[in-house]
Design a protein around this motif. Structure first.
Motif, PDB file in Angstrom:
ATOM      1  N   LEU A 160       0.760  -1.251  -0.105  1.00  0.00           N
ATOM      2  CA  LEU A 160       0.262  -0.066   0.036  1.00  0.00           C
ATOM      3  C   LEU A 160       0.923   1.225  -0.003  1.00  0.00           C
ATOM      4  CD1 LEU A 160      -3.015  -0.895   2.372  1.00  0.00           C
ATOM      5  CD2 LEU A 160      -3.034  -0.494  -0.262  1.00  0.00           C
ATOM      6  N   VAL A 161       0.371   2.165  -0.936  1.00  0.00           N
ATOM      7  CA  VAL A 161       1.150   3.392  -0.962  1.00  0.00           C
ATOM      8  C   VAL A 161       0.034   4.513  -0.851  1.00  0.00           C
ATOM      9  CG1 VAL A 161       2.489   4.846  -2.457  1.00  0.00           C
ATOM     10  CG2 VAL A 161       2.753   2.608  -2.534  1.00  0.00           C
ATOM     11  N   LEU A 162       0.606   5.422   0.104  1.00  0.00           N
ATOM     12  CA  LEU A 162      -0.262   6.645   0.131  1.00  0.00           C
ATOM     13  C   LEU A 162       0.375   7.915  -0.653  1.00  0.00           C
ATOM     14  CD1 LEU A 162      -2.629   8.234   1.619  1.00  0.00           C
ATOM     15  CD2 LEU A 162      -0.986   8.715   3.405  1.00  0.00           C
ATOM     16  N   GLY A 163      -0.714   8.309  -1.619  1.00  0.00           N
ATOM     17  CA  GLY A 163      -0.190   9.405  -2.400  1.00  0.00           C
ATOM     18  C   GLY A 163      -0.342  10.868  -1.629  1.00  0.00           C
ATOM     19  N   ASP A 164       0.290  11.854  -2.083  1.00  0.00           N
ATOM     20  CA  ASP A 164       0.228  13.066  -1.682  1.00  0.00           C
ATOM     21  C   ASP A 164      -1.125  13.823  -1.634  1.00  0.00           C
ATOM     22  OD1 ASP A 164       0.274  13.960  -4.157  1.00  0.00           O
ATOM     23  OD2 ASP A 164       2.304  15.036  -4.283  1.00  0.00           O
ATOM     24  N   ASN A 165      -1.971  13.109  -2.549  1.00  0.00           N
ATOM     25  CA  ASN A 165      -3.411  13.531  -2.592  1.00  0.00           C
ATOM     26  C   ASN A 165      -4.305  12.900  -1.467  1.00  0.00           C
ATOM     27  OD1 ASN A 165      -3.464  11.036  -3.428  1.00  0.00           O
ATOM     28  ND2 ASN A 165      -4.506  11.185  -5.226  1.00  0.00           N
ATOM     29  N   GLY A 166      -3.658  12.254  -0.628  1.00  0.00           N
ATOM     30  CA  GLY A 166      -4.449  11.662   0.526  1.00  0.00           C
ATOM     31  C   GLY A 166      -5.088  10.374   0.237  1.00  0.00           C
ATOM     32  N   LYS A 167      -5.012   9.714  -0.897  1.00  0.00           N
ATOM     33  CA  LYS A 167      -5.563   8.263  -1.440  1.00  0.00           C
ATOM     34  C   LYS A 167      -4.690   7.223  -1.430  1.00  0.00           C
ATOM     35  CE  LYS A 167      -8.968  10.933  -4.350  1.00  0.00           C
ATOM     36  NZ  LYS A 167      -9.981  10.944  -3.172  1.00  0.00           N
ATOM     37  N   LEU A 168      -5.133   6.205  -1.206  1.00  0.00           N
ATOM     38  CA  LEU A 168      -4.160   4.895  -1.180  1.00  0.00           C
ATOM     39  C   LEU A 168      -4.349   4.111  -2.452  1.00  0.00           C
ATOM     40  CD1 LEU A 168      -5.297   3.272   2.324  1.00  0.00           C
ATOM     41  CD2 LEU A 168      -3.169   3.984   1.586  1.00  0.00           C
ATOM     42  N   TYR A 169      -3.093   3.494  -2.785  1.00  0.00           N
ATOM     43  CA  TYR A 169      -3.071   2.586  -4.065  1.00  0.00           C
ATOM     44  C   TYR A 169      -2.225   1.465  -3.824  1.00  0.00           C
ATOM     45  CZ  TYR A 169      -3.587   7.315  -6.087  1.00  0.00           C
ATOM     46  OH  TYR A 169      -4.272   8.493  -6.488  1.00  0.00           O
ATOM     47  N   ASP A 170      -2.881   0.311  -4.328  1.00  0.00           N
ATOM     48  CA  ASP A 170      -2.572  -1.024  -3.822  1.00  0.00           C
ATOM     49  C   ASP A 170      -1.918  -1.695  -4.848  1.00  0.00           C
ATOM     50  OD1 ASP A 170      -2.295  -3.452  -2.807  1.00  0.00           O
ATOM     51  OD2 ASP A 170      -4.422  -3.974  -2.355  1.00  0.00           O
ATOM     52  N   THR A 171      -0.462  -1.684  -4.717  1.00  0.00           N
ATOM     53  CA  THR A 171       0.369  -2.171  -5.803  1.00  0.00           C
ATOM     54  C   THR A 171       0.135  -3.822  -5.821  1.00  0.00           C
ATOM     55  OG1 THR A 171       2.398  -2.489  -4.248  1.00  0.00           O
ATOM     56  CG2 THR A 171       2.228  -0.571  -5.445  1.00  0.00           C
ATOM     57  N   LYS A 172      -0.406  -4.317  -5.017  1.00  0.00           N
ATOM     58  CA  LYS A 172      -0.505  -5.962  -5.229  1.00  0.00           C
ATOM     59  C   LYS A 172      -1.726  -6.036  -6.177  1.00  0.00           C
ATOM     60  CE  LYS A 172       0.618  -7.583  -0.737  1.00  0.00           C
ATOM     61  NZ  LYS A 172       0.518  -8.137   0.716  1.00  0.00           N
TER      62      LYS A 172
END
Length: 321
Positions: A160-172
């Motif tokens: 899980l990576v948190l963007g500087d826009n406050g949203k999560l992105y799941d690399t899995k």
């Protein structure tokens, strides 16, 4: 207001819709079984999957966290107030840069007004699924969550990576940061040095109140829990009272802004011109502004509820005046 119209402003405990991917630690072992609930307001969830039950602005947010035994919510910070009361179970709250500056164990009905500018986390140390109810200051809840650096780093190791826009992105899942979005920067050592680490005496003495003590105070009139005249003297943009069977009255009253009723013990009958409804522990009711209403226990036995209403105080840092 008709019963049907009012029912739309009641969120029943059994109808709560959880989000299991609300925050950056959703895949981190030990925190990956959390359920987050956004009941009133936008909340602070970082996931598009989060369901919001009532979107009407109140000047504060109402949410909840449900966790099985030994499940932990990772260290984080908020710019506005975060108040919890225990609905079910036994919970350990801890705070500090590494979570070792202090801790307190809360039982059902206890309330904790966590100081702002302090890293905090919590875990269910009971033997069954537990639930804590939350009040967050401001309609936008202070713009989100500020995570301790190690939480962001641990989450990245689990996809899980948190963007500087406050949203999560799941690399899995094959997700990546969109063009123009960078990873949320870690707090610098200079920024971390500005985060408070209050002592256990400061926190427990000033910001924790036990349910049984509040019930004793509420023997003749509602206990002022958080507010200008509260036993916790803070002004976070809302006030919290505890009403018990002894202090409840069937006299109708109204407020010039929306208020919220949250039973913690017993069943409560809420009446207004045009209808009535019964609330149980875990239910949350938003009462419209200027609607005359009353709330009294509907059955014998112990009964208590928390009442929350916004104020004109800014939803900022813990008030020290």
């Amino acid at each position: 207001m008709t019963p049907t119209e009012m029912e739309a402003r009641i969120v029943r405990y059994g109808d709560l819709q959880p989000c299991k991917t609300a925050f950056i630690d959703a895949h981190t072992p030990g925190s990956d079984q959390k359920e987050n609930f956004t009941i009133i307001g936008g909340g602070v969830s970082e996931s598009p999957d989060q369901h919001v039950h009532i979107t009407i602005p109140h000047g504060f947010n109402i949410g909840a966290a449900g966790q099985p035994p030994r499940c932990r919510n990772s260290l984080h910070n908020h710019r506005t107030a975060e108040v919890f009361f225990v609905l079910k179970g036994r919970w350990r709250f801890f705070w500090g840069r590494w979570g070792d500056a202090g801790e307190v164990v809360l039982e059902e009905g206890d309330i904790f007004n966590i100081p702002t500018n302090t890293f905090r986390g919590f875990e269910n140390i009971g033997t069954d699924y537990g639930m804590i109810m939350a009040i967050l200051g401001g309609d936008d809840a202070g713009g989100g969550v500020i995570w301790a650096p190690q939480v962001i780093e641990d989450a990245k190791d689990h996809g899980l990576v948190l963007g500087d826009n406050g949203k999560l992105y799941d690399t899995k899942k094959g997700e990546s940061l969109p063009e123009g979005v960078k990873p949320m920067p870690l707090l610098t050592e200079e920024e971390l040095a500005k985060v408070d680490e209050p002592t256990p005496m400061q926190v427990i003495g000033g910001y924790v109140r036990r349910y049984n003590d509040l019930c004793a105070i509420a023997s003749d009139a509602p206990a002022k829990v958080i507010g200008k005249q509260g036993v916790i003297r803070d002004r976070p943009g809302f006030e919290v009272d505890l009403i018990t069977r002894a202090s409840a009255t069937d006299s109708k009253h109204s407020h010039d802004r929306p208020s919220v009723l949250m039973p913690v013990r017993g069943h409560w009958r809420v009446e207004w011109e045009g209808g009535a409804a019964t609330l149980a522990p875990g239910d949350t009711m938003s009462v419209p502004e200027n609607l005359a209403h009353s709330a009294v226990p509907s059955m014998t036995g112990e009964a208590a509820l928390y009442h929350v209403i916004g104020t004109d105080d800014p939803a900022g840092a813990t008030w020290k005046g």
